[in-house]
Design a protein around this motif. Structure first.
Motif, PDB file in Angstrom:
ATOM      1  N   ALA A  55       0.822  -1.211   0.000  1.00  0.00           N
ATOM      2  CA  ALA A  55       0.000   0.000   0.000  1.00  0.00           C
ATOM      3  C   ALA A  55       0.853   1.256   0.000  1.00  0.00           C
ATOM      4  O   ALA A  55       0.395   2.331  -0.434  1.00  0.00           O
ATOM      5  N   GLY A  56       2.104   1.146   0.449  1.00  0.00           N
ATOM      6  CA  GLY A  56       2.993   2.307   0.406  1.00  0.00           C
ATOM      7  C   GLY A  56       3.289   2.775  -0.994  1.00  0.00           C
ATOM      8  O   GLY A  56       3.768   3.905  -1.180  1.00  0.00           O
ATOM      9  N   GLY A  57       3.002   1.940  -2.004  1.00  0.00           N
ATOM     10  CA  GLY A  57       3.218   2.352  -3.387  1.00  0.00           C
ATOM     11  C   GLY A  57       2.306   3.469  -3.839  1.00  0.00           C
ATOM     12  O   GLY A  57       2.568   4.131  -4.850  1.00  0.00           O
ATOM     13  N   TYR A  58       1.209   3.711  -3.117  1.00  0.00           N
ATOM     14  CA  TYR A  58       0.320   4.820  -3.472  1.00  0.00           C
ATOM     15  C   TYR A  58       0.945   6.176  -3.165  1.00  0.00           C
ATOM     16  O   TYR A  58       0.592   7.177  -3.782  1.00  0.00           O
ATOM     17  N   ALA A  74      -1.362  -5.098  -6.592  1.00  0.00           N
ATOM     18  CA  ALA A  74      -0.404  -5.602  -5.605  1.00  0.00           C
ATOM     19  C   ALA A  74      -0.996  -5.552  -4.204  1.00  0.00           C
ATOM     20  O   ALA A  74      -0.805  -6.478  -3.394  1.00  0.00           O
ATOM     21  N   VAL A  75      -1.733  -4.475  -3.908  1.00  0.00           N
ATOM     22  CA  VAL A  75      -2.384  -4.371  -2.601  1.00  0.00           C
ATOM     23  C   VAL A  75      -3.465  -5.437  -2.463  1.00  0.00           C
ATOM     24  O   VAL A  75      -3.613  -6.066  -1.407  1.00  0.00           O
ATOM     25  N   GLN A  76      -4.227  -5.670  -3.528  1.00  0.00           N
ATOM     26  CA  GLN A  76      -5.252  -6.709  -3.490  1.00  0.00           C
ATOM     27  C   GLN A  76      -4.630  -8.080  -3.231  1.00  0.00           C
ATOM     28  O   GLN A  76      -5.147  -8.879  -2.439  1.00  0.00           O
ATOM     29  N   SER A  77      -3.523  -8.358  -3.892  1.00  0.00           N
ATOM     30  CA  SER A  77      -2.843  -9.644  -3.700  1.00  0.00           C
ATOM     31  C   SER A  77      -2.339  -9.773  -2.270  1.00  0.00           C
ATOM     32  O   SER A  77      -2.514 -10.826  -1.632  1.00  0.00           O
ATOM     33  N   ALA A  78      -1.716  -8.714  -1.747  1.00  0.00           N
ATOM     34  CA  ALA A  78      -1.186  -8.770  -0.385  1.00  0.00           C
ATOM     35  C   ALA A  78      -2.304  -8.880   0.643  1.00  0.00           C
ATOM     36  O   ALA A  78      -2.173  -9.592   1.647  1.00  0.00           O
ATOM     37  N   ARG A 126      -6.170 -17.543  -1.396  1.00  0.00           N
ATOM     38  CA  ARG A 126      -4.958 -17.666  -2.213  1.00  0.00           C
ATOM     39  C   ARG A 126      -5.300 -17.583  -3.702  1.00  0.00           C
ATOM     40  O   ARG A 126      -4.519 -17.051  -4.490  1.00  0.00           O
ATOM     41  N   LEU A 127      -6.458 -18.084  -4.064  1.00  0.00           N
ATOM     42  CA  LEU A 127      -6.908 -17.934  -5.447  1.00  0.00           C
ATOM     43  C   LEU A 127      -7.109 -16.463  -5.779  1.00  0.00           C
ATOM     44  O   LEU A 127      -6.729 -15.999  -6.861  1.00  0.00           O
ATOM     45  N   ALA A 128      -7.713 -15.695  -4.859  1.00  0.00           N
ATOM     46  CA  ALA A 128      -7.890 -14.262  -5.081  1.00  0.00           C
ATOM     47  C   ALA A 128      -6.548 -13.548  -5.222  1.00  0.00           C
ATOM     48  O   ALA A 128      -6.389 -12.648  -6.061  1.00  0.00           O
ATOM     49  N   ALA A 129      -5.570 -13.951  -4.424  1.00  0.00           N
ATOM     50  CA  ALA A 129      -4.245 -13.331  -4.508  1.00  0.00           C
ATOM     51  C   ALA A 129      -3.588 -13.624  -5.857  1.00  0.00           C
ATOM     52  O   ALA A 129      -2.998 -12.725  -6.480  1.00  0.00           O
ATOM     53  N   ARG A 130      -3.695 -14.852  -6.323  1.00  0.00           N
ATOM     54  CA  ARG A 130      -3.075 -15.192  -7.611  1.00  0.00           C
ATOM     55  C   ARG A 130      -3.783 -14.464  -8.761  1.00  0.00           C
ATOM     56  O   ARG A 130      -3.160 -14.109  -9.753  1.00  0.00           O
ATOM     57  N   SER A 131      -5.083 -14.250  -8.643  1.00  0.00           N
ATOM     58  CA  SER A 131      -5.802 -13.497  -9.672  1.00  0.00           C
ATOM     59  C   SER A 131      -5.289 -12.061  -9.733  1.00  0.00           C
ATOM     60  O   SER A 131      -5.081 -11.508 -10.811  1.00  0.00           O
ATOM     61  N   ALA A 132      -5.068 -11.456  -8.551  1.00  0.00           N
ATOM     62  CA  ALA A 132      -4.551 -10.090  -8.521  1.00  0.00           C
ATOM     63  C   ALA A 132      -3.128 -10.018  -9.074  1.00  0.00           C
ATOM     64  O   ALA A 132      -2.736  -9.020  -9.689  1.00  0.00           O
ATOM     65  N   ASP A 133      -2.355 -11.084  -8.885  1.00  0.00           N
ATOM     66  CA  ASP A 133      -0.979 -11.092  -9.413  1.00  0.00           C
ATOM     67  C   ASP A 133      -0.961 -10.994 -10.936  1.00  0.00           C
ATOM     68  O   ASP A 133       0.001 -10.469 -11.516  1.00  0.00           O
ATOM     69  N   ILE A 134      -2.001 -11.500 -11.592  1.00  0.00           N
ATOM     70  CA  ILE A 134      -2.069 -11.369 -13.053  1.00  0.00           C
ATOM     71  C   ILE A 134      -2.120  -9.897 -13.434  1.00  0.00           C
ATOM     72  O   ILE A 134      -1.474  -9.453 -14.392  1.00  0.00           O
ATOM     73  N   GLY A 135      -2.880  -9.101 -12.680  1.00  0.00           N
ATOM     74  CA  GLY A 135      -2.952  -7.669 -12.953  1.00  0.00           C
ATOM     75  C   GLY A 135      -1.625  -6.971 -12.743  1.00  0.00           C
ATOM     76  O   GLY A 135      -1.269  -6.057 -13.496  1.00  0.00           O
ATOM     77  N   VAL A 136      -0.897  -7.390 -11.711  1.00  0.00           N
ATOM     78  CA  VAL A 136       0.433  -6.800 -11.479  1.00  0.00           C
ATOM     79  C   VAL A 136       1.342  -7.050 -12.669  1.00  0.00           C
ATOM     80  O   VAL A 136       2.058  -6.158 -13.138  1.00  0.00           O
ATOM     81  N   ALA A 137       1.316  -8.285 -13.181  1.00  0.00           N
ATOM     82  CA  ALA A 137       2.159  -8.612 -14.331  1.00  0.00           C
ATOM     83  C   ALA A 137       1.672  -7.921 -15.598  1.00  0.00           C
ATOM     84  O   ALA A 137       2.473  -7.430 -16.398  1.00  0.00           O
ATOM     85  N   THR A 138       0.355  -7.822 -15.793  1.00  0.00           N
ATOM     86  CA  THR A 138      -0.202  -7.205 -17.001  1.00  0.00           C
ATOM     87  C   THR A 138       0.116  -5.718 -17.059  1.00  0.00           C
ATOM     88  O   THR A 138       0.311  -5.154 -18.142  1.00  0.00           O
ATOM     89  N   ALA A 139       0.178  -5.052 -15.925  1.00  0.00           N
ATOM     90  CA  ALA A 139       0.461  -3.614 -15.895  1.00  0.00           C
ATOM     91  C   ALA A 139       1.825  -3.284 -16.483  1.00  0.00           C
ATOM     92  O   ALA A 139       2.068  -2.142 -16.915  1.00  0.00           O
ATOM     93  N   GLU A 140       2.726  -4.269 -16.540  1.00  0.00           N
ATOM     94  CA  GLU A 140       4.049  -4.021 -17.111  1.00  0.00           C
ATOM     95  C   GLU A 140       3.995  -3.833 -18.624  1.00  0.00           C
ATOM     96  O   GLU A 140       4.980  -3.391 -19.226  1.00  0.00           O
ATOM     97  N   LEU A 141       2.853  -4.135 -19.248  1.00  0.00           N
ATOM     98  CA  LEU A 141       2.722  -3.907 -20.693  1.00  0.00           C
ATOM     99  C   LEU A 141       2.549  -2.433 -21.034  1.00  0.00           C
ATOM    100  O   LEU A 141       2.720  -2.048 -22.193  1.00  0.00           O
TER     101      LEU A 141
END
Length: 505
Positions: free
Chosen positions: A102-105, A160-164, A307-322
């Motif tokens: 959350a400090g990333g905000y 990232a916050v959603q995953s954490a 844990r499924l919710a966290a892994r779903s949010a991780d997809i968004g973290v990776a997709t944002a790098e596009l």
């Protein structure tokens, strides 16, 4: 005329760019989590039971057994057990990781101050010797700050916050699972101890009866009324029964030592229990409610869903790098050769630098990471389904075992009661002189063996009752469970829709 037109056109363009930026900032890359896949839990329990009734209170199920000593032991274990405390520390770790994400905000700010003494070369690129007023030796005083802020345009920080957050909630569910396991293990050890005490008493009574028989046979042998084979047979039965006593005593002591460790204390802490006794607990069928509702209380199922919710949010973290990243850097401060002039306005320095960065070409690493994140999300989905089915199987087995145990206890109780009646009749006949003492002692051995069998069957049923409470998620707090409900996907057959199609901006 042309200039005026151009001036008027700039305002809508700037507004459009600002609006587009706001719209981009309002979305997050990757899929929006919509809950776990639906898992078919069947139409109900496979064993006849009291599921139609409201389920029994499970939050403190051990209190329903009516043993104050057990209540004390469970309370102490839930407070001091090292596995419980380790799970709590794990929650603290995950909470700190959530706060870090959350400090990333917020922007980051570094403050610095320094004093540098330096000598510049006369033969270097700067002609020190030919510049009037520029000394070769200098003392430079610096004080200032550097700030940086990456605007979360495409939701990388949000994901990232959603995953954490989901990972922290999974750790909380794991901690609940540890508490349930510890409470069940304490109850199992305690009931094993009390059962071993009753089994030891029944076995000692049986040994005493066999000793009386052996003594009587020995006297008959001395009188010439019995053969040596009869003496040997009586002694063999006595020795065989006596040989079983140390094993029961060992189980009794091991249960007491294990309780001490479960309470987070030295093993010998609860050895005093060996010198006390407790009433036998009453066994009866318990209402378990609907099967699908029971599964919502299982912390392992809830943890798998988080844990499924966290892994779903991780997809968004990776997709944002596009997508491009927009950062704003700023620095300011004071610099002076004279410390007394450091904080004067003439010593001020500052800079502001917006920066846009975009990984236009990286050899496919970003898209590979997205695929890896999607694969991890699929693994978590399968793990969730496995957790649901495993919980179903665990609960079904525990319910079946306990129901069969109740039937076995009833049968053993009937056998014990019949043996008692037979022994009473034998006492009456012996008093009337109709049977010999050996026949009376034989009836007593049958009674002791029946009592021993009943104690062992009752103890096994009590332990299986604990296993049933654990399988049903016993030990949970209904208020906490309602707060931590995260849309568990336990229902009838449904299409396995986990989330929306991934958004790309």
């Amino acid at each position: 005329m042309t200039r005026s037109s151009n001036r008027r056109c700039r305002v809508p363009r700037v507004a459009a760019v600002a609006l587009g930026t706001l719209l981009l900032g309002a979305c997050a890359a990757g899929p929006d989590y919509r809950g776990p896949p639906k898992v078919d839990t069947g139409s109900g329990w496979t064993q006849p039971d009291t599921a139609a009734q409201a389920p029994a209170a499970l939050s403190t199920w051990w209190t329903s057994l009516g043993d104050p000593t057990l209540d004390r032991l469970v309370a102490a274990a839930l407070s001091d057990n090292l596995d419980v405390r380790q799970a709590q520390a794990r929650i603290a770790e995950e909470r700190a990781l959530r706060d870090r994400a959350a400090g990333g905000y917020a922007p980051s700010v570094d403050v610095s101050g320094s004093v540098t003494r330096r000598r510049q070369s006369k033969n270097g690129p700067l002609p020190i010797g030919s510049i009037p007023g520029l000394a070769r030796d200098q003392t430079i005083h610096d004080a200032g700050f550097d700030a940086g802020w990456e605007i979360d345009l495409f939701g990388a920080t949000r994901r990232a916050v959603q995953s954490a957050e989901a990972s922290m909630q999974a750790a909380q569910e794991d901690a609940e699972g540890v508490r349930i396991s510890i409470a069940a293990e304490v109850a199992r050890s305690y009931l094993s101890l009390r059962g071993a005490q009753r089994e030891l008493a029944a076995r000692e009574a049986s040994v005493q009866a066999l000793a009386q028989t052996a003594d009587l046979v020995g006297k008959r042998f001395d009188a010439g009324d019995a053969a040596q084979a009869d003496v040997d047979a009586a002694q063999a039965r006595l020795d065989a029964a006596s040989a079983g006593l140390p094993a029961i005593q060992a189980r009794l002591r091991a249960a007491a030592l294990g309780l001490g460790v479960l309470l987070g204390a030295p093993p010998e802490r609860e050895l005093a229990l060996l010198d006390t006794t407790a009433a036998e607990i009453t066994l009866a069928p318990i209402p378990v409610g609907q099967r699908a509702d029971i599964l919502r209380r299982r912390p392992d199922v809830r943890a798998a869903e988080r844990r499924l919710a966290a892994r779903s949010a991780d997809i968004g973290v990776a997709t944002a790098e596009l997508f491009p990243k927009l950062s704003i850097g700023a620095s300011g401060g004071f610099q002076s050769l004279d410390a007394s002039q450091l904080f004067e306005s003439a010593s001020q320095t500052f800079s502001i630098m917006p920066l846009i960065s975009w990984r236009v070409f990286d050899g496919g690493r970003v898209r590979a990471e997205i695929r890896a994140s999607e694969a991890r999300e699929q693994q978590a989905a399968f793990a969730y389904e496995k957790a649901v089915l495993a919980a179903l199987g665990d609960a079904e087995r525990a319910l079946s075992d306990y129901q069969l145990d109740l039937d076995a206890v009833r049968r053993q109780q009937a056998a014990r009661d019949a043996a008692r009646r037979s022994y009473v009749h034998a006492q009456t006949r012996y008093a009337a002189g109709d049977i010999a003492l050996t026949e009376l002692l034989a009836e007593e051995r049958v009674l002791r063996d029946a009592e021993d069998g009943y104690v062992r069957t009752h103890t096994a049923a009590a332990i299986d009752l604990v296993a049933l409470f654990k399988a049903l998620g016993g030990g949970w707090d209904s208020a906490t469970a309602a707060t931590n409900a995260h849309g568990q996907g336990v229902a009838g057959p449904q299409p396995p829709a986990r989330h929306e199609e991934p958004s790309r901006g």
